[in-house]
Design an enzyme around this catalytic site. Sequence first.
Site, short mmCIF file in Angstrom:
data_model
loop_
_atom_site.label_atom_id
_atom_site.label_comp_id
_atom_site.label_asym_id
_atom_site.label_seq_id
_atom_site.Cartn_x
_atom_site.Cartn_y
_atom_site.Cartn_z
N ASN A 103 30.12 14.16 -6.13
CA ASN A 103 30.83 15.44 -6.23
C ASN A 103 29.90 16.56 -6.65
O ASN A 103 29.00 16.37 -7.46
CB ASN A 103 31.99 15.32 -7.22
CG ASN A 103 33.01 14.30 -6.77
OD1 ASN A 103 33.01 13.90 -5.61
ND2 ASN A 103 33.87 13.86 -7.66
N VAL A 104 30.19 17.75 -6.12
CA VAL A 104 29.38 18.93 -6.43
C VAL A 104 30.13 19.85 -7.40
O VAL A 104 29.64 20.93 -7.72
CB VAL A 104 29.00 19.70 -5.14
CG1 VAL A 104 28.16 18.83 -4.21
CG2 VAL A 104 30.24 20.21 -4.40
N ASP A 105 31.32 19.44 -7.85
CA ASP A 105 32.20 20.37 -8.58
C ASP A 105 31.89 20.52 -10.06
O ASP A 105 32.45 21.40 -10.73
CB ASP A 105 33.68 19.98 -8.38
CG ASP A 105 34.00 18.54 -8.83
OD1 ASP A 105 33.36 18.05 -9.78
OD2 ASP A 105 34.90 17.92 -8.23
N HIS A 120 24.67 14.78 -4.50
CA HIS A 120 24.81 15.80 -3.45
C HIS A 120 24.69 17.23 -3.97
O HIS A 120 25.15 18.17 -3.33
CB HIS A 120 26.14 15.60 -2.70
CG HIS A 120 26.18 14.31 -1.92
ND1 HIS A 120 27.36 13.76 -1.44
CD2 HIS A 120 25.20 13.47 -1.53
CE1 HIS A 120 27.09 12.63 -0.80
NE2 HIS A 120 25.78 12.43 -0.84
N CYS A 128 17.16 29.79 -2.72
CA CYS A 128 16.59 30.66 -1.70
C CYS A 128 15.78 29.84 -0.69
O CYS A 128 14.95 29.01 -1.08
CB CYS A 128 15.69 31.71 -2.35
SG CYS A 128 14.81 32.72 -1.13
N GLY A 186 37.32 6.68 -6.00
CA GLY A 186 37.72 7.86 -5.24
C GLY A 186 36.74 8.30 -4.17
O GLY A 186 36.56 9.49 -3.95
N SER A 188 35.58 7.48 0.03
CA SER A 188 35.93 6.76 1.25
C SER A 188 34.81 5.79 1.64
O SER A 188 35.02 4.91 2.48
CB SER A 188 36.19 7.75 2.38
OG SER A 188 35.06 8.58 2.55
#
Length: 248
Positions: A103-105, A120, A128, A186, A188
């Site tokens: 997760n990137v959250d 990830h 940049c 969680g 897939s």
Amino acid sequence: MEIEFSEKFLRVLKDAKYTAVSTGAGVSAESGVPTFRGEDGLWKKFRAEELATFEAFQANPDLVWEWYQYRREIINKIKPNLGHYAIAEFSNLFDKFQLITQNVDGLHRVAGSEDIIELHGNIKRNRCLECGDINYDEEFAEFPPLCKCGGRLRPDVVWFGELLPAGALEKAYEAAKGCDLFFTVGTSGVVQPAASLPSAARQHGAFVVEINIEATELTFIVDQHFRGKSGEILPAIVDKIKELRGLK
Ligand code: BJW
Ligand code: ZN
């Protein structure tokens, strides 16, 4: 939540010294973050595979940035759920613990987890393309956004066909191979190389547990599958560990 725990699982839970947890989008679903695949994975009829590539970004940076800004807005408004908090407690319940996430959250960090392998990247960072500078800006003078140097900015996440952050995959494999209990939660299990961690763990002797609301690509290789929401099953497991260790 009352869950049936097998004798074998209880023994593993009691004896485990080194536990690793690997999470995917499903762990944030109960916080209100859309997952990537399935019905709620679609954004304006696009699949993640069509937007999360450098080619898509080059061809249409406006569209790809719009997707990321939309997702940042969601993430800025929400909070971790009981699943994130249960995982944060794991680190106090085993001699050694490693959290790995696709997760990137950033919600695991908000929930109190430390030393997180973010396979990830992180959606809050911008990078940049010219000078490599990293910043956390959310408001931009122009769109698609540019760096101070004039180069194009991109979200600092890992797109399809790109290598994972230096060292992250190696560290994740080390944990998978070294732990005696591995949870896949969680996800897939279709996106590589993250999807190979559970089988690496199993090959090296770990007991592998899956928590998911449905069967996945990984279900047939795990030792134990818990069918249900991570925000319900993980807290029940934390309670059970505390009970087994006389902590409650
Ligand atoms: C719940 C729940 C609840 C819901 N409780 N559960 C052919 C074969 C094998 C590999 C490849 C191939 N062709 C290409 C590849 C490589 C490719 C790949 O794997 N592709 C496959 C799709 C086929 N991988 C890569 O390109 C990776 N890099 C790489 O391999 O580098 C080496 C290389 C270089 C050059 C050439 C070739 C190789 C990089 C992958 C990067 C993935 N990036 C994304 C976007 C990140 C940025 C962003 O967020 O925008 O990462 S894609 C997207 O998928 C995101 C996620 O982290 C990732 C995984 O998704 P996840 O987390 O599993 O989510 P879902 O939605 O799929 O599943 C949610 C699950 O939760 C479901 O199971 C639900 O049931 C469950 N659930 N509610 C419990 N309450
Ligand atoms: Zn720059």
